[in-house]
Design a protein around this motif. Structure first.
Motif, mmCIF file in Angstrom:
data_model
loop_
_atom_site.group_PDB
_atom_site.id
_atom_site.type_symbol
_atom_site.label_atom_id
_atom_site.label_comp_id
_atom_site.label_asym_id
_atom_site.label_seq_id
_atom_site.Cartn_x
_atom_site.Cartn_y
_atom_site.Cartn_z
ATOM 1 N N GLU A 37 0.843 -1.160 -0.096
ATOM 2 C CA GLU A 37 -0.107 0.045 0.171
ATOM 3 C C GLU A 37 0.801 1.277 -0.175
ATOM 4 O OE1 GLU A 37 -3.854 -1.819 2.291
ATOM 5 O OE2 GLU A 37 -2.784 -0.607 3.480
ATOM 6 N N LEU A 38 1.940 1.235 0.987
ATOM 7 C CA LEU A 38 2.913 2.252 0.800
ATOM 8 C C LEU A 38 3.543 2.754 -0.562
ATOM 9 C CD1 LEU A 38 4.432 4.442 2.536
ATOM 10 C CD2 LEU A 38 6.054 2.854 2.972
ATOM 11 N N ALA A 39 4.003 1.537 -1.136
ATOM 12 C CA ALA A 39 4.583 1.557 -2.575
ATOM 13 C C ALA A 39 3.351 2.077 -3.609
ATOM 14 C CB ALA A 39 5.369 0.119 -2.915
ATOM 15 N N LYS A 40 2.198 1.585 -3.275
ATOM 16 C CA LYS A 40 1.298 2.130 -4.533
ATOM 17 C C LYS A 40 0.938 3.672 -4.243
ATOM 18 C CE LYS A 40 -0.495 -2.591 -5.191
ATOM 19 N NZ LYS A 40 -1.738 -3.471 -5.161
ATOM 20 N N GLY A 41 1.307 4.166 -3.227
ATOM 21 C CA GLY A 41 1.169 5.469 -3.198
ATOM 22 C C GLY A 41 -0.049 5.829 -2.201
#
Length: 121
Positions: free
Chosen positions: A107-111
């Motif tokens: 979720e963090l990587a997906k922004g």
């Protein structure tokens, strides 16, 4: 789709130190920071920077990592699919907790906004 005992054993015996660089590379490649990654890990586990570094240095397994963690009570609200497994259906606690962490990193990587990732909104 549920996990097998062999899969659960493999997940429990993996070291956090072996996976952490992959988490960091994944989020940094997408423009997020190490500090944001640590914020997400701290929210889930209660570990501060020094504790995280200690766990990395001693090459703690995920079983040890989550045994020492003070898991956030809102972790149960982390749902969805990760690596082909529906998180809320995983019966083995350590495997489920590793997948919680995987999902938060995704979720963090997906922004996603930090408030959504940390289940505060």
């Amino acid at each position: 789709m549920n996990t097998t005992p062999a899969h659960d054993a493999r997940m429990a015996s993996m070291t956090f130190a072996s996976v952490y660089p992959h988490y960091l590379a994944k989020v940094e490649k997408k423009g997020r920071t190490k500090e944001e990654l640590h914020q997400v890990i701290a929210w889930l586990t209660g570990f501060d920077e020094a504790q995280l570094q200690s766990l990395i240095n001693e090459k703690a397994t995920f079983a040890d990592f989550f045994e020492r963690a003070n898991l956030n009570p809102n972790a149960q609200f982390i749902t969805g699919t990760i690596c082909g497994y529906r998180i809320e259906e995983i019966e083995n606690p350590v495997t489920r907790q590793v997948r919680y962490l995987d999902k938060l990193v995704d979720e963090l990587a997906k922004g996603k906004k930090m408030e959504k990732i940390l289940r505060t909104v």
